[in-house]
Design a protein around this motif. Structure first.
Motif, PDB file in Angstrom:
ATOM      1  N   ALA A   6       4.056   6.970  -0.995  1.00 28.89           N
ATOM      2  CA  ALA A   6       3.077   5.891  -1.181  1.00 28.89           C
ATOM      3  C   ALA A   6       3.454   4.662  -0.369  1.00 28.89           C
ATOM      4  N   CYS A   7       4.734   4.345  -0.307  1.00 33.08           N
ATOM      5  CA  CYS A   7       5.171   3.159   0.430  1.00 33.08           C
ATOM      6  C   CYS A   7       5.007   3.335   1.935  1.00 33.08           C
ATOM      7  N   ARG A   8       5.090   4.547   2.425  1.00 33.57           N
ATOM      8  CA  ARG A   8       4.957   4.772   3.866  1.00 33.57           C
ATOM      9  C   ARG A   8       3.549   4.457   4.364  1.00 33.57           C
ATOM     10  N   ARG A   9       2.594   4.409   3.450  1.00 31.30           N
ATOM     11  CA  ARG A   9       1.221   4.069   3.838  1.00 31.30           C
ATOM     12  C   ARG A   9       1.007   2.569   3.965  1.00 31.30           C
ATOM     13  N   LEU A  10       1.970   1.782   3.522  1.00 28.73           N
ATOM     14  CA  LEU A  10       1.849   0.329   3.554  1.00 28.73           C
ATOM     15  C   LEU A  10       2.616  -0.210   4.758  1.00 28.73           C
ATOM     16  N   ARG A  11       1.988  -1.054   5.540  1.00 31.53           N
ATOM     17  CA  ARG A  11       2.627  -1.561   6.756  1.00 31.53           C
ATOM     18  C   ARG A  11       3.638  -2.651   6.467  1.00 31.53           C
ATOM     19  N   ARG A  12       3.306  -3.545   5.543  1.00 29.73           N
ATOM     20  CA  ARG A  12       4.175  -4.689   5.267  1.00 29.73           C
ATOM     21  C   ARG A  12       5.273  -4.317   4.279  1.00 29.73           C
ATOM     22  N   ARG A  13       6.492  -4.724   4.617  1.00 29.27           N
ATOM     23  CA  ARG A  13       7.622  -4.424   3.727  1.00 29.27           C
ATOM     24  C   ARG A  13       7.451  -5.124   2.387  1.00 29.27           C
TER      25      ARG A  13
END
Length: 407
Positions: free
Chosen positions: A183-190
């Motif tokens: 799920a986190c890999r789909r988000l660009r911002r850390r």
């Protein structure tokens, strides 16, 4: 009881010892303190009298009674979740891979099952000399379901109700960890990835708070309903606090480390909060009702002030004392065997009777249980731990003789 052995996050190196080694020794110190406190707590319980007026502890001193009756099970949960979640948090925030679920669960099984199963069989057999005995108690302990049995939750190995929750947490983490990474890999911002992970931890922490509120104030369930207040629906807040700590430290990395002038006061304040929380209070009071969620948050804060620092403090030096870290090494065995040892001494008439005997019983149990724990570690835990090397980080059988296959 924490049985996690994952490495703690890195810290700036210092002369004389590498950062991971120092972190590991700090954590061993926590384990040692928690194990010793658990032994003291159960001896204290053994000598506490109960009647219609309530409990009468064997120590007529509120401060000493608070130290002896301090429940550290939440520290075990927080520490276990922190150590096991940190690799998932780093992979979710910064990329990288994690172990497959089968490899993770294999290592967890190798870590806890050999000693646990042996201890359950030995203790159960001595207390059920004729068959079939209490076969349901044996079955529930071997399947880690005794935490859901109001009558048998503390049978055979009383403290191991917490291992039922540990095993359930392993299954939850093995399922949710990889999902969180994807799920986190789909988000660009850390920052968005950090927020997502912390939101999940907060939801897992809030669920037990909601259940305790409904159970106590809405349904009027008494505190002696063990299944209601010892099950995952009430105690998973400890794991949630440890997971949140893992996310925070993975997000910070080497940034914003606490200086001594901040770390040590925070440590003192957190320890004071835990001590105050342990002071005896009305069972209907807010601190008593929400003891474990509050304690879990405080333990997580204490770990933060211990591990995420620029320079080591007096508290770190205490945790790494030569007498304490060996206890941390054998803490799982001490956790497993101390109650059977205590009850064996009691049955043999070797523990002084009455409340006046408590000061003498405490060192007697320590002196008897520690050698048993040390022998158990080297004869059972350590050899079993070597089995964990049979598979590599991807869960595949390890090739110990690569040259043979090549020829």
């Amino acid at each position: 009881m924490t049985t996690a052995t994952a490495a703690a996050p890195p810290a700036p190196p210092a002369a004389g010892r590498t950062a991971p080694a120092r972190r590991a020794r700090d954590i061993d110190g926590f384990r040692g303190l928690a194990a010793l406190s658990t032994v003291a707590f159960h001896v204290w319980q053994q000598y506490t009298a109960y009647d219609a007026a309530g409990a009468h502890p064997p120590v007529d001193n509120a401060a000493l009674d608070a130290l002896l009756s301090l429940e550290v099970i939440d520290l075990f949960f927080v520490l276990s979740a922190f150590l096991l979640t940190h690799s998932y948090a780093r992979a979710a925030l910064d990329g990288g891979t994690t172990r497959p679920a089968r490899a993770f669960l294999f290592r967890r099984a190798v870590r806890i099952l050999p000693l646990y199963v042996l201890a359950v069989l030995v203790v159960w057999a001595t207390r059920n000399p004729t068959l079939p005995g209490d076969w349901r108690d044996l079955l529930e302990h071997l399947t880690f379901t005794h935490v859901f049995d109001q009558d048998r939750i503390f049978y055979t190995l009383g403290p191991t109700w917490s291992l039922s929750l540990e095993v359930l947490f392993y299954a939850v983490l093995a399922g949710l960890g990889p999902l969180a990474v994807r799920a986190c890999r789909r988000l660009r911002r850390r920052g968005s990835r950090v927020a997502l992970l912390l939101a999940g931890c907060l939801a897992l922490y809030a669920a037990p708070l909601a259940w305790i509120t409904v159970a106590h104030y809405g349904l009027g369930i008494p505190h002696t309903d063990w299944v209601a207040y010892f099950g995952p629906q009430a105690r998973f807040g400890g794991f949630a606090a440890g997971m949140a700590l893992a996310v925070v430290l993975a997000a910070l990395g080497d940034r914003a480390r606490l200086p001594r002038r901040a770390a040590l006061p925070l440590t003192v304040l957190t320890l004071a909060g835990l001590f105050t929380l342990s002071l005896r209070s009305d069972p209907e009071s807010f601190p008593f009702t929400y003891y474990h969620p509050i304690a879990a948050a405080l333990w997580a804060l204490l770990l933060l002030s211990t591990l995420h620092i620029r320079r080591r403090t007096a508290w770190n030096r205490f945790l790494t004392a030569r007498w304490l870290t060996p206890v941390g090494l054998v803490s799982y065995s001490l956790f497993i065997w101390h109650e059977p040892v205590m009850l064996l001494l009691h049955t043999a008439g070797l523990l002084p009777p009455g409340p006046a005997g408590f000061p003498w019983a405490l060192p007697l149990v320590f002196l008897a249980a520690l050698p048993v724990a040390a022998a158990s570690y080297w004869l059972i835990e350590y050899p079993a731990g070597l089995l964990g090397r049979l598979k590599d980080g991807r869960g595949r059988p390890r090739d110990f003789y690569p040259g043979v296959a090549a020829r």
